[in-house]
Design an enzyme around this catalytic site. Structure first.
Site, PDB file in Angstrom:
ATOM      1  NE  ARG A   1      -7.906   0.717   5.630  1.00  0.00           N
ATOM      2  CZ  ARG A   1      -7.733   2.000   5.724  1.00  0.00           C
ATOM      3  NH1 ARG A   1      -8.027   2.445   6.931  1.00  0.00           N
ATOM      4  NH2 ARG A   1      -7.460   2.721   4.691  1.00  0.00           N
TER       5      ARG A   1
ATOM      6  NE  ARG B   1      -7.749   2.290  -5.412  1.00  0.00           N
ATOM      7  CZ  ARG B   1      -6.732   2.172  -4.673  1.00  0.00           C
ATOM      8  NH1 ARG B   1      -5.476   2.559  -5.418  1.00  0.00           N
ATOM      9  NH2 ARG B   1      -6.610   1.867  -3.360  1.00  0.00           N
TER      10      ARG B   1
ATOM     11  CD  GLU C   1       3.056 -13.449  15.468  1.00  0.00           C
ATOM     12  OE1 GLU C   1       2.961 -12.433  15.743  1.00  0.00           O
ATOM     13  OE2 GLU C   1       2.571 -14.606  15.950  1.00  0.00           O
TER      14      GLU C   1
ATOM     15  CG  ASN D   1       2.030   1.534  -5.377  1.00  0.00           C
ATOM     16  OD1 ASN D   1       2.927   1.249  -4.564  1.00  0.00           O
ATOM     17  ND2 ASN D   1       1.444   0.449  -6.208  1.00  0.00           N
ATOM     18  N   GLY D   2      -0.098   5.410  -4.508  1.00  0.00           N
ATOM     19  CA  GLY D   2      -0.801   6.664  -4.761  1.00  0.00           C
ATOM     20  C   GLY D   2      -0.209   7.864  -4.100  1.00  0.00           C
ATOM     21  NE  ARG D   3      -1.641   6.662   1.433  1.00  0.00           N
ATOM     22  CZ  ARG D   3      -1.453   5.758   2.271  1.00  0.00           C
ATOM     23  NH1 ARG D   3      -0.873   6.241   3.358  1.00  0.00           N
ATOM     24  NH2 ARG D   3      -1.517   4.636   1.896  1.00  0.00           N
TER      25      ARG D   3
ATOM     26  CG  ASP E   1      -2.073   0.888   1.156  1.00  0.00           C
ATOM     27  OD1 ASP E   1      -2.369   1.403   0.039  1.00  0.00           O
ATOM     28  OD2 ASP E   1      -2.621   1.209   2.068  1.00  0.00           O
TER      29      ASP E   1
ATOM     30  CB  THR F   1     -13.023  -8.023  -4.645  1.00  0.00           C
ATOM     31  OG1 THR F   1     -12.938  -7.686  -3.222  1.00  0.00           O
ATOM     32  CG2 THR F   1     -12.501  -9.136  -5.105  1.00  0.00           C
ATOM     33  CD  GLU F   2     -13.128  -5.032  -1.301  1.00  0.00           C
ATOM     34  OE1 GLU F   2     -12.099  -5.347  -1.339  1.00  0.00           O
ATOM     35  OE2 GLU F   2     -14.279  -5.812  -1.167  1.00  0.00           O
ATOM     36  CG  ASN F   3      -8.093  -1.959  -5.132  1.00  0.00           C
ATOM     37  OD1 ASN F   3      -6.888  -2.764  -4.960  1.00  0.00           O
ATOM     38  ND2 ASN F   3      -8.016  -0.951  -4.069  1.00  0.00           N
TER      39      ASN F   3
END
Ligand code: IPE
Ligand code: IPE
Ligand code: MG
Length: 242
Positions: free
Chosen positions: A194, A75, A207, A26-28, A24, A70-72
């Site tokens: 999350r 965009r 872990e 990449n965009g920022r 996570d 599945t939520e991406n």
């Protein structure tokens, strides 16, 4: 299967057999540099190659990465198109180099809704991967969601064993990740705490290691740090320390 927690000696050190990464940030990373989000995905994809090679060289057996959820699909068309374009590029390169690099590539998730051209490339990579048993395996999760994987596994089970009661072992054999040991360690880059629908079944006893580092900046040294943290974990799997 949930509860598996093997580690293996590699180079004299305990290395997890299987690490999973939520790549996570990449965009920022791109926006901070005044670049379009898609540029971050390009650099992120390059970084995946580097980190996969490093994991292989460390002696791990599996690396699983979350590339597209599945939520991406929520965009923009541009962003989704850019990510699918990068996947195509990566598949084409893998078809050429998989044998040489000794990295088996496996796409995980519901690929049935992907562009037919991508699906054909996935079939080609699967055929090459089948000829490389025992090699380090990189699982790339595309149109993947943990809930979706569990629901599809239940449907597969129902079709394969009509009228039979569902068991954990039975369902496990129907998962996309069937046959792959559960990840001992799940890393999330980008500063969020999350799981975002990643490996809900397989991560039951993983872990977790969270870092603020954005994925394009995540280096080999960060993998070392995550493994070092993992080495100090006390994994009890619900039991008590003897
Ligand atoms: C992760 O980076 C890659 C995908 C989800 C495809 P993001 O694109 O989510 O980057 P941020 O979180 O917006 O910075
Ligand atoms: C998780 O990142 C999915 C991938 C890394 C592919 P997201 O950026 O989509 O997750 P949220 O929206 O922050 O939960
Ligand atoms: Mg994100």
């Amino acid at each position: 299967m949930a509860g598996t927690g093997k580690t293996e000696m590699a180079g004299g050190q305990m290395i997890p057999r299987h690490i999973a990464i939520i790549m996570d940030g990449n965009g920022r990373w791109a926006q901070k540099r005044g670049m379009p989000r898609t540029a971050g995905h390009g650099v992120g994809a390059e970084n995946f190659r580097k980190i996969a090679t490093y994991c292989k060289d460390l002696g791990m057996d599996y690396l699983t990465v979350y590339a597209f959820s599945t939520e991406n699909w929520k965009r923009s068309r541009d962003e989704v198109g850019a990510i699918m374009g990068l996947l195509k590029k990566y598949l084409l390169e893998s078809i050429e180099k998989m044998e040489r690099d000794r990295i088996r590539l496996k796409i995980i998730g519901d690929t049935s809704v992907l562009d037919p051209e991508l699906q054909a490339l996935i079939q080609k990579t699967d055929a090459i991967a089948a000829s490389l048993p025992g090699c380090f395996q990189a699982n790339v999760c595309v149109n993947y969601g943990g809930r979706d994987e569990i629901a599809r596994a239940a449907e597969r089970f129902r079709l394969a064993h009509p009228g039979q009661p569902i068991t954990q072992d039975g369902l496990n054999e129907c998962m996309d990740m069937a046959g792959i040991p559960d990840p001992e360690l799940i890393i999330r880059t980008g500063g969020e705490y999350r799981v975002s629908n990643f490996l809900l079944w397989e991560g039951a006893y993983s872990e977790f290691y969270f870092t603020d580092v954005l994925w394009p900046d995540f280096s080999e040294k960060e993998i070392d740090r995550a493994i070092e943290s993992f080495r100090h974990r006390d994994r009890r799997f619900g039991g008590v320390k003897s």
